[in-house]
Design an enzyme around this catalytic site. Structure first.
Site, PDB file in Angstrom:
ATOM      1  N   ARG A 144       0.802  -1.220   0.000  1.00 31.16           N
ATOM      2  CA  ARG A 144       0.000   0.000   0.000  1.00 31.16           C
ATOM      3  C   ARG A 144       0.842   1.281   0.000  1.00 31.16           C
ATOM      4  O   ARG A 144       0.290   2.375  -0.178  1.00 31.16           O
ATOM      5  CB  ARG A 144      -0.952   0.007   1.208  1.00 31.16           C
ATOM      6  N   HIS A 163      -7.818  -1.359  12.620  1.00 30.32           N
ATOM      7  CA  HIS A 163      -7.772   0.094  12.564  1.00 30.32           C
ATOM      8  C   HIS A 163      -8.763   0.657  13.577  1.00 30.32           C
ATOM      9  O   HIS A 163      -9.825   0.068  13.812  1.00 30.32           O
ATOM     10  CB  HIS A 163      -8.184   0.608  11.175  1.00 30.32           C
ATOM     11  N   CYS A 173     -13.891   3.754   5.754  1.00 30.72           N
ATOM     12  CA  CYS A 173     -12.653   3.449   5.035  1.00 30.72           C
ATOM     13  C   CYS A 173     -12.615   4.117   3.665  1.00 30.72           C
ATOM     14  O   CYS A 173     -11.548   4.521   3.198  1.00 30.72           O
ATOM     15  CB  CYS A 173     -12.497   1.940   4.870  1.00 30.72           C
TER      16      CYS A 173
END
Length: 273
Positions: free
Chosen positions: A95, A169, A266
Site C-alpha cells: 500500500r 484500525h 474506510c
C-alpha cells in the site's frame, strides 16, 4: 438528552473502486482467493456518493491508480485538520505507493502535506473528536506517529491500544458522532485494552456502546455529519441505539468492500478546513 441534532456540511475525498480487488492478505478479513464483484462494488460505492451529496455534502475524487487495489480506502491516506494535511506511511509495502498518489492530489488542490517519519495510516487510526485526536495503535499506526501528530497539529492526542486483530484500525471500532467541545463517540469496548477502555469511559461517559455483532458487520466504520449517520444496514442494533440518541441512521450497503476489511468510513477521507 437532545432528540434533534444539527448536521454540518462536510467535504469528503473518495477514490473510485476502478481497480478494487483482493490481491493479497494484510488483515483477517482478506483472503487471496476471494473474488470481488467489481460491478457490485462500484454500484455500492456510487450509492454512498449519492447519499453524501443528497445530504448536502461536497465530494471530491482522486484518480485511482492501476495496481493499487486498496486505494479506494481513502480514509487511510491522511488526516486533515484546519486545512493542514498529515500524510500517510503505510505498514504494508503493497500500500505504500498510495501515499504518493494522495499527496499529489492534495498538493494539486493547494495543500501542503507533511510526510510522517513513522508508520501512520491516516484516519484509519486517527479520529478527531472535540478537543482531542484519538489515535489507535497495535496493528498498523505506530505509537511514535501519535507524537508526530500531536506536534504537527498541537492538539492533545490520546493513544488507544487495539487488541483484537479483526479491528485492526481504530475506525473499525470507533467513530465520532459530532463536533465541538461536547462531541461524542460510538465504539465497541472489547476492541481495546482495559486501560484504553477506561480512558474512553472517562472521556466519553455518554458514548454509544456497540455490540460485537454490530462491530463485525462494520457498523462502527460509519460517518456522521452530526445528525445523519451513514451506517452499514446490518448494524441494526446500533442503528436503533443511534436513533434513541437523536441521530438519523442512513443505511448504505458497502458489503463488497468488507472482503478487504473496509466499509463506509474506510472509503471516506474528510477534509476539515
Amino acid at each position: 438528552m437532545p432528540m434533534s441534532r444539527v448536521p454540518r456540511p462536510r467535504r469528503f475525498l473518495v477514490c473510485e473502486p476502478r481497480h478494487f480487488a483482493v490481491q493479497y492478505a494484510i488483515n483477517p478479513w482478506m483472503h487471496e482467493d476471494t473474488q470481488v464483484d467489481v460491478d457490485l462494488a462500484h454500484g455500492q460505492w456510487a450509492e454512498l456518493i449519492r447519499a453524501y451529496r443528497a445530504h448536502g455534502h461536497t465530494v471530491d475524487s482522486v484518480e485511482p491508480v492501476s495496481g493499487l487495489p486498496d486505494m479506494v480506502f481513502a480514509a487511510n491516506s491522511a488526516l486533515v485538520v484546519a486545512g493542514r494535511v498529515f500524510g500517510s506511511l503505510f505498514h504494508a509495502p503493497q500500500r505504500r505507493p498510495e501515499s504518493s498518489a494522495y499527496e499529489a492530489w492534495f498538493k494539486n488542490a493547494g495543500f501542503d502535506v507533511y510526510r510522517p517519519e513513522s508508520v501512520c495510516e491516516g484516519e484509519g487510526d486517527l479520529v478527531p473528536v472535540g478537543r482531542y485526536v484519538l489515535a489507535g495503535t497495535g496493528f498498523r499506526t505506530s505509537r511514535t506517529a501519535h507524537h508526530e501528530v500531536q506536534e504537527f497539529f498541537g492538539v492533545p492526542t490520546v493513544s488507544l491500544q487495539l487488541v483484537d486483530p479483526r479491528f485492526y484500525h481504530l475506525d473499525t471500532a470507533l467513530f465520532a458522532l459530532d463536533d465541538g467541545p461536547e462531541a461524542n463517540i460510538a465504539y465497541y469496548p472489547e476492541a481495546f485494552s482495559p486501560g484504553s477502555r477506561e480512558v474512553l469511559r472517562r472521556l466519553f461517559p455518554d458514548a454509544v456502546v456497540a455490540t460485537c455483532e454490530d462491530a463485525m458487520v462494520f457498523g462502527l466504520n460509519s460517518v456522521s455529519d452530526g445528525r445523519h449517520v451513514f451506517i452499514a444496514p446490518r448494524a441494526e442494533a446500533l442503528a436503533g441505539e443511534l436513533d434513541r440518541h437523536g441521530y438519523v441512521p442512513v443505511p448504505v450497503d458497502l458489503s463488497e468492500f468488507q472482503k478487504a476489511g473496509g466499509g463506509i468510513k474506510c472509503c471516506t477521507q474528510e477534509i476539515r478546513s
